[in-house]
Design a protein around this motif. Structure first.
Motif, short mmCIF file in Angstrom:
data_model
loop_
_atom_site.label_atom_id
_atom_site.label_comp_id
_atom_site.label_asym_id
_atom_site.label_seq_id
_atom_site.Cartn_x
_atom_site.Cartn_y
_atom_site.Cartn_z
N ASN A 21 0.81 -1.22 0.00
CA ASN A 21 0.00 0.00 0.00
C ASN A 21 0.85 1.27 0.00
N SER A 22 2.13 1.12 0.29
CA SER A 22 3.00 2.31 0.38
C SER A 22 3.87 2.52 -0.85
N VAL A 23 3.86 1.57 -1.79
CA VAL A 23 4.69 1.70 -2.99
C VAL A 23 3.82 1.67 -4.24
N ASP A 24 4.35 2.25 -5.27
CA ASP A 24 3.68 2.25 -6.56
C ASP A 24 4.64 1.60 -7.55
N SER A 25 4.48 0.30 -7.74
CA SER A 25 5.42 -0.43 -8.59
C SER A 25 4.68 -1.32 -9.56
N TYR A 26 4.80 -0.99 -10.81
CA TYR A 26 4.22 -1.80 -11.87
C TYR A 26 4.87 -3.19 -11.89
N ASP A 27 6.17 -3.22 -11.65
CA ASP A 27 6.90 -4.49 -11.68
C ASP A 27 6.37 -5.49 -10.66
N LEU A 28 6.09 -5.03 -9.44
CA LEU A 28 5.59 -5.93 -8.40
C LEU A 28 4.23 -6.52 -8.77
N TYR A 29 3.40 -5.70 -9.38
CA TYR A 29 2.05 -6.17 -9.72
C TYR A 29 2.03 -7.08 -10.94
N GLN A 30 3.12 -7.12 -11.68
CA GLN A 30 3.21 -7.99 -12.85
C GLN A 30 3.74 -9.38 -12.52
N MET A 31 4.24 -9.56 -11.30
CA MET A 31 4.83 -10.85 -10.91
C MET A 31 3.74 -11.86 -10.59
N ASP A 32 4.07 -13.14 -10.80
CA ASP A 32 3.13 -14.17 -10.35
C ASP A 32 3.24 -14.28 -8.82
N ASN A 33 2.31 -14.98 -8.21
CA ASN A 33 2.24 -15.02 -6.74
C ASN A 33 3.51 -15.54 -6.09
N ASP A 34 4.09 -16.58 -6.64
CA ASP A 34 5.30 -17.16 -6.04
C ASP A 34 6.47 -16.18 -6.11
N GLU A 35 6.65 -15.58 -7.27
CA GLU A 35 7.74 -14.61 -7.44
C GLU A 35 7.54 -13.39 -6.55
N LEU A 36 6.30 -12.93 -6.46
CA LEU A 36 5.99 -11.77 -5.62
C LEU A 36 6.26 -12.09 -4.16
N GLU A 37 5.82 -13.26 -3.72
CA GLU A 37 6.03 -13.63 -2.32
C GLU A 37 7.52 -13.75 -2.00
N GLU A 38 8.29 -14.29 -2.93
CA GLU A 38 9.74 -14.40 -2.74
C GLU A 38 10.38 -13.01 -2.63
N ARG A 39 9.96 -12.10 -3.50
CA ARG A 39 10.50 -10.74 -3.49
C ARG A 39 10.10 -10.02 -2.19
N LEU A 40 8.83 -10.16 -1.78
CA LEU A 40 8.37 -9.51 -0.55
C LEU A 40 9.11 -10.05 0.66
N TYR A 41 9.33 -11.37 0.68
CA TYR A 41 10.08 -11.94 1.80
C TYR A 41 11.51 -11.38 1.83
N GLY A 42 12.10 -11.21 0.67
CA GLY A 42 13.45 -10.64 0.60
C GLY A 42 13.49 -9.22 1.16
N TYR A 43 12.50 -8.41 0.80
CA TYR A 43 12.43 -7.05 1.34
C TYR A 43 12.22 -7.08 2.86
N MET A 44 11.35 -7.99 3.29
CA MET A 44 11.07 -8.08 4.73
C MET A 44 12.31 -8.54 5.48
N ASP A 45 13.02 -9.51 4.94
CA ASP A 45 14.21 -10.02 5.60
C ASP A 45 15.27 -8.93 5.70
N ALA A 46 15.46 -8.18 4.63
CA ALA A 46 16.42 -7.07 4.66
C ALA A 46 15.94 -5.98 5.63
N GLY A 47 14.64 -5.74 5.67
CA GLY A 47 14.09 -4.76 6.60
C GLY A 47 14.30 -5.16 8.04
#
Length: 151
Positions: A21-47
């Motif tokens: 809800n805080s970002v505006d990213s076309y790339d994130l919304y184009q990913m399939d669910n598995d790829e998106l979840e992997e990317r989100l987990y990576g951001y969360m882990d780094a956070g």
């Protein structure tokens, strides 16, 4: 595998939703669910690494198989972790822009208005870092268990 959510825990998807809800990213919304979840987990882990010195909660106390933390986060902690994720996303965007500038050359990059975007990313990175640091300081300073009554 769709288990009922236990209200005593915070699930990754709550943090992910706050981040998305805080970002505006076309790339994130184009990913399939598995790829998106992997990317989100990576951001969360780094956070989480960025918040490792945060005393009030251990964001590494989680159960990745169940996609949840082993405690119930307060709303401000979810927002804080989502901001740390956004900071990682901004850093990734900035790095990508810097690589693009190097690959196409400064002159061509400038002609495509890339510097303005890069400047906005750098500004956003500084702002998010300051917001996170200030929020952590305020939360921890207000925690009487840590510092007692400092009157």
């Amino acid at each position: 595998m769709d288990e009922t959510k236990n209200p005593n825990y915070t699930y990754y998807e709550e943090v992910y939703k706050s981040f998305l809800n805080s970002v505006d990213s076309y790339d994130l919304y184009q990913m399939d669910n598995d790829e998106l979840e992997e990317r989100l987990y990576g951001y969360m882990d780094a956070g989480r690494i960025a918040l490792a010195t945060y005393i009030s909660a251990d964001f590494f106390d989680d159960e990745s198989a169940k996609k949840r933390f082993n405690f119930k986060m307060k709303r401000y902690e979810i927002i804080l972790l989502a901001k740390a994720m956004k900071l990682e996303w901004v850093r990734e965007q900035k790095h990508s822009q810097e690589l693009m500038r190097k690959s196409i050359g400064d002159r061509d990059y400038a002609s495509t208005q890339g510097y303005q975007y890069l400047d906005r990313l750098q500004s956003m990175e500084k702002q998010l870092s300051n917001e996170i640091r200030t929020t952590v300081n305020r939360i921890e300073y207000a925690n009487q268990e840590l510092y007692g009554d400092m009157k």
